[in-house]
Design a protein around this motif. Structure first.
Motif, PDB file in Angstrom:
ATOM      1  N   GLY A   1     -72.464-151.087 -79.977  1.00 31.82           N
ATOM      2  CA  GLY A   1     -71.614-150.552 -80.999  1.00 31.82           C
ATOM      3  C   GLY A   1     -70.356-150.907 -80.953  1.00 31.82           C
ATOM      4  N   ALA A   2     -69.173-150.110 -80.657  1.00 32.57           N
ATOM      5  CA  ALA A   2     -67.787-150.307 -80.812  1.00 32.57           C
ATOM      6  C   ALA A   2     -67.335-151.229 -79.711  1.00 32.57           C
ATOM      7  N   PHE A   3     -68.084-151.147 -78.566  1.00 30.54           N
ATOM      8  CA  PHE A   3     -67.605-151.709 -77.307  1.00 30.54           C
ATOM      9  C   PHE A   3     -68.446-152.971 -76.701  1.00 30.54           C
ATOM     10  N   VAL A   4     -67.964-153.604 -75.578  1.00 33.98           N
ATOM     11  CA  VAL A   4     -68.666-154.651 -75.053  1.00 33.98           C
ATOM     12  C   VAL A   4     -69.117-154.074 -73.603  1.00 33.98           C
ATOM     13  N   GLU A   5     -70.455-153.862 -73.319  1.00 31.26           N
ATOM     14  CA  GLU A   5     -70.954-153.186 -72.243  1.00 31.26           C
ATOM     15  C   GLU A   5     -71.952-154.269 -71.346  1.00 31.26           C
ATOM     16  N   CYS A   6     -71.991-153.828 -70.048  1.00 29.02           N
ATOM     17  CA  CYS A   6     -72.420-154.863 -69.158  1.00 29.02           C
ATOM     18  C   CYS A   6     -73.625-154.050 -68.297  1.00 29.02           C
ATOM     19  N   ASP A   7     -74.677-154.695 -68.044  1.00 29.66           N
ATOM     20  CA  ASP A   7     -75.492-154.013 -67.038  1.00 29.66           C
ATOM     21  C   ASP A   7     -75.088-153.538 -65.583  1.00 29.66           C
ATOM     22  N   LYS A   8     -75.231-152.334 -65.249  1.00 28.25           N
ATOM     23  CA  LYS A   8     -74.443-151.826 -64.206  1.00 28.25           C
ATOM     24  C   LYS A   8     -74.486-152.367 -62.764  1.00 28.25           C
ATOM     25  N   LYS A   9     -75.930-153.038 -62.468  1.00 25.94           N
ATOM     26  CA  LYS A   9     -75.797-153.896 -61.446  1.00 25.94           C
ATOM     27  C   LYS A   9     -74.905-155.259 -61.451  1.00 25.94           C
ATOM     28  N   VAL A  10     -75.227-155.797 -62.674  1.00 26.85           N
ATOM     29  CA  VAL A  10     -74.345-157.053 -62.835  1.00 26.85           C
ATOM     30  C   VAL A  10     -72.824-156.837 -62.804  1.00 26.85           C
ATOM     31  N   LEU A  11     -72.425-155.596 -63.160  1.00 24.58           N
ATOM     32  CA  LEU A  11     -71.041-155.137 -63.281  1.00 24.58           C
ATOM     33  C   LEU A  11     -70.731-155.003 -61.821  1.00 24.58           C
ATOM     34  N   ARG A  12     -71.396-154.273 -61.076  1.00 21.88           N
ATOM     35  CA  ARG A  12     -71.068-153.873 -59.566  1.00 21.88           C
ATOM     36  C   ARG A  12     -70.956-155.233 -58.860  1.00 21.88           C
TER      37      ARG A  12
ATOM     38  N   TYR B   1     -62.412-157.410 -83.021  1.00 21.25           N
ATOM     39  CA  TYR B   1     -61.284-156.884 -81.873  1.00 21.25           C
ATOM     40  C   TYR B   1     -62.003-157.417 -80.417  1.00 21.25           C
ATOM     41  N   ASN B   2     -63.251-156.949 -80.775  1.00 26.14           N
ATOM     42  CA  ASN B   2     -63.932-157.398 -79.177  1.00 26.14           C
ATOM     43  C   ASN B   2     -63.905-158.840 -79.033  1.00 26.14           C
ATOM     44  N   HIS B   3     -64.228-159.754 -79.761  1.00 25.05           N
ATOM     45  CA  HIS B   3     -64.197-161.234 -79.786  1.00 25.05           C
ATOM     46  C   HIS B   3     -62.953-161.639 -79.371  1.00 25.05           C
ATOM     47  N   ARG B   4     -61.894-161.100 -80.057  1.00 25.47           N
ATOM     48  CA  ARG B   4     -60.395-161.400 -79.728  1.00 25.47           C
ATOM     49  C   ARG B   4     -60.380-160.784 -78.169  1.00 25.47           C
ATOM     50  N   SER B   5     -60.648-160.007 -77.680  1.00 27.17           N
ATOM     51  CA  SER B   5     -60.499-159.405 -76.329  1.00 27.17           C
ATOM     52  C   SER B   5     -61.165-160.592 -75.408  1.00 27.17           C
ATOM     53  N   VAL B   6     -62.467-160.825 -75.805  1.00 31.08           N
ATOM     54  CA  VAL B   6     -63.234-161.883 -75.087  1.00 31.08           C
ATOM     55  C   VAL B   6     -62.278-163.282 -74.899  1.00 31.08           C
ATOM     56  N   LEU B   7     -62.029-163.709 -76.008  1.00 33.24           N
ATOM     57  CA  LEU B   7     -61.333-164.851 -76.067  1.00 33.24           C
ATOM     58  C   LEU B   7     -59.983-164.772 -75.153  1.00 33.24           C
TER      59      LEU B   7
ATOM     60  N   ASP C   1     -63.223-155.226 -66.841  1.00 33.36           N
ATOM     61  CA  ASP C   1     -63.194-155.615 -68.239  1.00 33.36           C
ATOM     62  C   ASP C   1     -63.391-157.340 -68.171  1.00 33.36           C
ATOM     63  N   ILE C   2     -63.199-158.125 -67.157  1.00 29.24           N
ATOM     64  CA  ILE C   2     -63.151-159.430 -66.806  1.00 29.24           C
ATOM     65  C   ILE C   2     -65.024-159.607 -66.843  1.00 29.24           C
ATOM     66  N   ILE C   3     -65.769-158.977 -66.151  1.00 33.25           N
ATOM     67  CA  ILE C   3     -66.976-159.017 -66.005  1.00 33.25           C
ATOM     68  C   ILE C   3     -67.634-158.289 -67.249  1.00 33.25           C
ATOM     69  N   ARG C   4     -67.208-157.422 -67.808  1.00 36.00           N
ATOM     70  CA  ARG C   4     -67.884-156.928 -69.165  1.00 36.00           C
ATOM     71  C   ARG C   4     -67.610-157.945 -70.236  1.00 36.00           C
ATOM     72  N   TYR C   5     -66.545-158.660 -70.224  1.00 31.36           N
ATOM     73  CA  TYR C   5     -66.603-159.628 -71.368  1.00 31.36           C
ATOM     74  C   TYR C   5     -67.263-160.925 -70.924  1.00 31.36           C
ATOM     75  N   ALA C   6     -67.528-161.190 -69.570  1.00 34.68           N
ATOM     76  CA  ALA C   6     -68.105-162.304 -69.268  1.00 34.68           C
ATOM     77  C   ALA C   6     -69.613-162.309 -69.241  1.00 34.68           C
ATOM     78  N   PHE C   7     -70.270-161.086 -68.845  1.00 36.92           N
ATOM     79  CA  PHE C   7     -71.794-160.791 -68.970  1.00 36.92           C
ATOM     80  C   PHE C   7     -72.323-159.814 -69.859  1.00 36.92           C
ATOM     81  N   GLY C   8     -71.447-159.209 -70.436  1.00 33.90           N
ATOM     82  CA  GLY C   8     -71.658-158.172 -71.258  1.00 33.90           C
ATOM     83  C   GLY C   8     -72.104-158.560 -72.750  1.00 33.90           C
ATOM     84  N   THR C   9     -72.517-157.652 -73.685  1.00 35.47           N
ATOM     85  CA  THR C   9     -72.842-157.727 -75.164  1.00 35.47           C
ATOM     86  C   THR C   9     -72.183-156.342 -75.759  1.00 35.47           C
ATOM     87  N   GLU C  10     -71.980-156.702 -77.119  1.00 42.80           N
ATOM     88  CA  GLU C  10     -71.573-155.945 -77.964  1.00 42.80           C
ATOM     89  C   GLU C  10     -72.664-154.526 -78.250  1.00 42.80           C
TER      90      GLU C  10
END
Length: 335
Positions: free
Chosen positions: A132-143, A181-187, A121-130
Motif C-alpha cells: 500500500g502506501a508504506f514499506v512493511e516487514c515480516d514481524k519476526k524478521v523485524l524483531r 517517496y518510499n524509494h526515496r526513503s529507502v535510498l 525504519d532501517i530494518i523495514r527498508y532493508a528487508f520489507g516490501t511496499e
C-alpha cells in the motif's frame, strides 16, 4: 517489539531505537526553523543534547536496556536485557547518531534536514516490501534484526554487512516502489548505512575519515562517478517532460537502474542513447548536463569507465550527492 530504556537513578535517558530528531526523550528538540541542514549544525545540536543529558545524571549511574516482545496475548517475553555505565551508553548513542546521519526529506514537514534513522525504519527498508502506501516487514524478521542493530547502537558493535547489502539491493530497484517517496526513503537509509559502513571499514572502501554529506568533485572512485552519471540522466530526462508527464512517467535512468548497478558500462550506453531526444528537447539547457557528463567521465580512466562489473554501494552516495547538487542551485550558478 518494544524497547525500554531507564537509568538506575530513575532519571530520563535518550531512547536507543529512534532517530535523533524524532526522539521524544531529548528535551527541547529544534523547531522547524532550527532543523540542521549542515553536518556542523547537526553535530553541534547532537553534542549539546548528549552533554545536557550527561550533566543531569548522577555519578555512577547505570543505564538499563530491555526489549519486550508479545509472544502471545497476555504474555510478554524479554528479548534482550543489558546494562551499561551511563557515560558509555551516551557516548555510543552519540556516535551512532553521528555516523548514521544523512540528509533526509520529511514528507510531514515538506523539507530536508540531516537526521539519523530509527532501527525499525532501517530494518523495514532493508528487508520489507511496499504494501500500500508504506514499506512493511515480516514481524519476526523485524524483531530479530532490530536486536542486532540495538547491539550496534548501545554497545558500539559494527554494522552488519548483510543489512548494508540488503539496503543496497532495495535502493537499486526503484521500480519495486509505486510510491516514489518510499524509494526515496529507502535510498536515504541506504546512504546513511553505507556512510556508517565506510567509516567503520576504511580499507574496504579505500577511504579515510568522515564521509561527506555533499558532492565531492575530488572523488575519482568509479562507482561514485557512475552514480553521479545516473543522477544526471534521471534529472535531464525528467526536466524535458511536460508538466502532465512529470509525476506519471518513469525515466529511463530509473527503468534501467537495477541493470545499471550490475552492468554499468553496458547499461550506461543504453541510457545515454535514450537520453538524446530529451536532451534535444531541452535546447540550450542541455549544455550543463553535457558538461557534467563529460567532466565526470574524464575523471575515470578508459579501463575504469569500460569496467562492466557490479558497482559498489558507494554509487548510491554519488547518485544522491549529485542529485542534491543539481537541485540546490548549483546548476543555476554554473550556467
Amino acid at each position: 517489539m518494544t524497547v525500554i530504556v531507564w537509568a538506575s537513578a530513575i532519571q530520563s535517558v535518550p531512547d536507543c531505537s529512534g532517530g535523533f530528531i524524532d526522539d521524544d526523550d531529548f528535551a527541547d528538540l529544534p523547531d522547524e526553523a532550527e532543523l540542521p541542514s549542515t553536518m556542523p549544525e547537526y553535530m553541534k545540536l547532537l553534542h549539546k543534547r548528549i552533554f545536557g543529558v550527561g550533566e543531569r545524571l548522577e555519578p555512577n549511574t547505570k543505564v538499563m536496556i530491555m526489549g519486550l516482545d508479545a509472544a502471545n496475548p497476555g504474555r510478554v517475553n524479554i528479548s534482550m536485557y543489558s546494562e551499561l555505565e551511563s557515560s558509555q551508553y551516551l557516548a555510543n548513542i552519540e556516535r551512532w547518531h553521528a555516523e548514521t546521519s544523512w540528509l533526509r526529506f520529511s514528507g510531514k514537514l515538506r523539507r530536508k534536514f540531516i537526521n539519523s534513522f530509527s532501527v525499525r525504519d532501517i530494518i523495514r527498508y532493508a528487508f520489507g516490501t511496499e504494501q500500500g502506501a508504506f514499506v512493511e516487514c515480516d514481524k519476526k524478521v523485524l524483531r530479530d534484526n532490530i536486536l542486532r542493530l540495538l547491539n550496534c547502537v548501545t554497545n558500539g558493535a559494527r554494522l552488519p554487512a548483510d543489512i548494508v547489502n540488503a539496503l543496497y539491493q532495495k535502493a537499486s530497484n526503484p521500480l519495486a516502489y509505486e510510491n516514489s517517496y518510499n524509494h526515496r526513503s529507502v535510498l536515504e537509509a541506504a546512504c546513511g548505512m553505507i556512510r556508517k559502513h565506510m567509516i567503520e571499514n576504511p580499507n574496504k572502501y579505500d577511504h579515510e575519515g568522515d564521509v561527506s554529506m555533499a558532492y565531492d568533485p575530488k572523488v575519482t572512485d568509479r562507482s561514485y562517478l557512475y552514480g553521479c552519471l545516473l543522477a544526471i540522466a534521471d534529472k535531464a530526462e525528467s526536466e524535458a517532460y511536460d508538466d502532465g508527464e512529470r509525476n506519471v512517467r518513469v525515466t529511463n535512468a530509473r527503468r534501467y537502474w537495477n541493470a545499471f548497478s550490475q552492468r554499468p558500462y553496458q547499461t550506461w550506453g543504453i541510457i545515454e542513447e535514450r537520453l538524446r531526444p530529451y536532451m534535444d528537447k531541452l535546447g540550450k539547457a542541455q549544455v550543463k548536463y553535457s558538461k557534467w557528463i563529460n567532466e565526470l567521465t574524464s575523471k575515470m580512466t578508459a579501463e575504469a569507465f569500460a569496467d562492466n562489473s557490479r558497482l559498489e554501494p558507494m554509487y548510491l552516495l554519488g547518485y544522491h550527492h549529485f542529485t542534491e547538487y543539481m537541485y540546490n542551485g548549483h546548476a543555476d550558478k554554473e550556467e
